[in-house]
Motif scaffolding. Structure first.
Motif, short mmCIF file in Angstrom:
data_model
loop_
_atom_site.label_atom_id
_atom_site.label_comp_id
_atom_site.label_asym_id
_atom_site.label_seq_id
_atom_site.Cartn_x
_atom_site.Cartn_y
_atom_site.Cartn_z
N ALA A 182 0.83 -1.20 0.00
CA ALA A 182 0.00 0.00 0.00
C ALA A 182 0.87 1.26 0.00
O ALA A 182 0.58 2.23 -0.71
CB ALA A 182 -0.92 -0.01 1.21
N ARG A 183 1.92 1.24 0.80
CA ARG A 183 2.82 2.40 0.83
C ARG A 183 3.55 2.55 -0.50
O ARG A 183 3.83 3.66 -0.97
CB ARG A 183 3.82 2.25 1.97
N GLY A 184 3.87 1.41 -1.13
CA GLY A 184 4.52 1.45 -2.43
C GLY A 184 3.64 2.07 -3.50
O GLY A 184 4.14 2.61 -4.49
N MET A 185 2.32 2.00 -3.28
CA MET A 185 1.37 2.62 -4.22
C MET A 185 1.18 4.10 -3.93
O MET A 185 0.41 4.78 -4.61
CB MET A 185 0.02 1.90 -4.12
N GLY A 186 1.86 4.58 -2.89
CA GLY A 186 1.81 6.01 -2.57
C GLY A 186 0.73 6.41 -1.60
O GLY A 186 0.39 7.59 -1.48
N MET A 187 0.16 5.45 -0.87
CA MET A 187 -0.89 5.77 0.10
C MET A 187 -0.33 6.53 1.29
O MET A 187 0.77 6.24 1.77
CB MET A 187 -1.58 4.50 0.60
N THR A 188 -1.11 7.50 1.78
CA THR A 188 -0.75 8.20 3.01
C THR A 188 -1.12 7.33 4.20
O THR A 188 -1.79 6.29 4.05
CB THR A 188 -1.50 9.54 3.11
N ASP A 189 -0.71 7.75 5.40
CA ASP A 189 -1.05 6.99 6.60
C ASP A 189 -2.57 6.87 6.77
O ASP A 189 -3.08 5.81 7.14
CB ASP A 189 -0.44 7.66 7.84
N PHE A 190 -3.29 7.96 6.51
CA PHE A 190 -4.75 7.92 6.65
C PHE A 190 -5.36 6.99 5.62
O PHE A 190 -6.28 6.22 5.94
CB PHE A 190 -5.34 9.33 6.49
N GLN A 191 -4.89 7.05 4.37
CA GLN A 191 -5.41 6.17 3.33
C GLN A 191 -5.12 4.71 3.66
O GLN A 191 -5.96 3.83 3.44
CB GLN A 191 -4.81 6.54 1.99
N LEU A 192 -3.92 4.45 4.20
CA LEU A 192 -3.56 3.10 4.59
C LEU A 192 -4.50 2.58 5.68
O LEU A 192 -4.98 1.44 5.61
CB LEU A 192 -2.12 3.07 5.10
N LEU A 193 -4.78 3.44 6.66
CA LEU A 193 -5.67 3.05 7.75
C LEU A 193 -7.09 2.81 7.24
O LEU A 193 -7.70 1.77 7.53
CB LEU A 193 -5.67 4.13 8.83
N TRP A 194 -7.62 3.78 6.47
CA TRP A 194 -9.02 3.73 6.06
C TRP A 194 -9.29 2.69 4.98
O TRP A 194 -10.29 1.96 5.04
CB TRP A 194 -9.45 5.11 5.59
N MET A 195 -8.42 2.60 4.01
CA MET A 195 -8.68 1.76 2.84
C MET A 195 -8.13 0.34 2.96
O MET A 195 -8.56 -0.56 2.24
CB MET A 195 -8.10 2.42 1.58
N VAL A 196 -7.18 0.14 3.88
CA VAL A 196 -6.55 -1.18 3.99
C VAL A 196 -6.76 -1.79 5.37
O VAL A 196 -7.42 -2.81 5.53
CB VAL A 196 -5.04 -1.10 3.66
N GLU A 197 -6.18 -1.14 6.39
CA GLU A 197 -6.14 -1.76 7.72
C GLU A 197 -7.53 -1.95 8.33
O GLU A 197 -7.86 -3.04 8.81
CB GLU A 197 -5.26 -0.91 8.65
N LEU A 198 -8.35 -0.89 8.32
CA LEU A 198 -9.67 -1.01 8.93
C LEU A 198 -10.55 -2.00 8.17
O LEU A 198 -11.34 -2.73 8.78
CB LEU A 198 -10.36 0.36 8.99
N ARG A 199 -10.42 -2.06 6.87
CA ARG A 199 -11.26 -2.98 6.09
C ARG A 199 -10.84 -4.43 6.33
O ARG A 199 -11.70 -5.32 6.41
CB ARG A 199 -11.15 -2.62 4.61
N LEU A 200 -9.54 -4.67 6.45
CA LEU A 200 -9.09 -6.03 6.72
C LEU A 200 -9.41 -6.44 8.16
O LEU A 200 -9.67 -7.62 8.44
CB LEU A 200 -7.59 -6.15 6.45
N ALA A 201 -9.38 -5.46 9.06
CA ALA A 201 -9.63 -5.76 10.48
C ALA A 201 -11.10 -5.69 10.85
O ALA A 201 -11.47 -5.99 11.99
CB ALA A 201 -8.84 -4.78 11.36
N ALA A 202 -11.97 -5.32 9.90
CA ALA A 202 -13.39 -5.10 10.19
C ALA A 202 -14.07 -6.29 10.88
O ALA A 202 -14.81 -6.10 11.85
CB ALA A 202 -14.14 -4.73 8.91
N PRO A 203 -13.86 -7.55 10.42
CA PRO A 203 -14.52 -8.67 11.11
C PRO A 203 -14.11 -8.80 12.58
O PRO A 203 -14.95 -9.10 13.44
CB PRO A 203 -14.08 -9.89 10.31
#
Length: 214
Positions: free
Chosen positions: A117-138
């Protein structure tokens, strides 16, 4: 008088207390989510604080519910007799599963996914919102599910301090030594807990990306 006869004869009061109970649980769960979710996210950024914070939440869980209600009554602003104190106590009990599950869920995200995700240029907020929270949602939803079920059960104690809810039937039945009146509070509370658990379980399954991928 049988249980069903009592429920029919007092259906207006049963409905009122049930809605009052739902209100207590909904308000406390909403506040617990508003506090516990950001705090759990913050701990993933400051792992050294996770031990003391989660430890404090664990300590709160060891305090008997009636004792915690009693401790809160004399406190200014948040204390007193009534629903406010009950909601504060239920929020405190709901924090542990929310903080812990949020922290564990986000911490368990594969580091390789973060790097991608960072390699795609995501910011910390984008990483949290678009990746981490979605994977951790269950996992996070599982924490909310636990907090809701605990809230329904512990919320019955709120009647002891004038907080209302289905606990009023339980305490009244104990005072009268009448199992029918006790059941008038216990059965609806159990059904509410099952409904909350089942409903949130369906939401949890719908957000489980592993199940969808399978």
């Amino acid at each position: 008088m049988s249980f069903f006869e009592y429920m029919v004869a007092n259906r207006a009061e049963v409905l009122h207390n049930t809605l009052e109970h739902v209100g207590l649980v909904a308000a406390s769960c909403g506040l617990a989510i508003a506090i516990g979710l950001p705090l759990g996210v913050a701990l993933t950024r400051r792992p050294r604080l996770s031990g003391p914070v989660i430890g404090f939440a664990n300590i709160v869980q060891t305090i008997p519910s009636l004792a915690l209600f009693g401790f809160l009554i004399p406190l200014p602003i948040i204390g007193g007799i009534g629903a406010r104190t009950a909601i504060v106590a239920l929020v405190l009990y709901g924090l542990l599963p929310l903080i812990r599950n949020t922290y564990v869920g986000i911490s368990s995200v594969d580091p390789a996914v973060r790097e991608a995700a960072r390699g795609m240029g995501m910011t910390d907020f984008q990483l949290l919102w678009m990746v981490e929270l979605r994977l951790a949602a269950p996992v996070i939803l599982a924490g909310i599910r636990i907090a809701a079920v605990w809230g329904v059960g512990i919320g019955t104690i709120a009647a002891a301090i004038g907080g209302g809810g289905l606990g009023e039937f339980i305490f009244r039945g104990v005072a009268m030594v009448n199992h029918v009146v006790i059941l008038a509070g216990a059965v609806p509370a159990a059904l509410l807990a099952l409904a909350a658990d089942g409903g949130l379980h369906l939401v949890e399954r719908s957000l489980d990306w592993r199940r969808k991928a399978a």
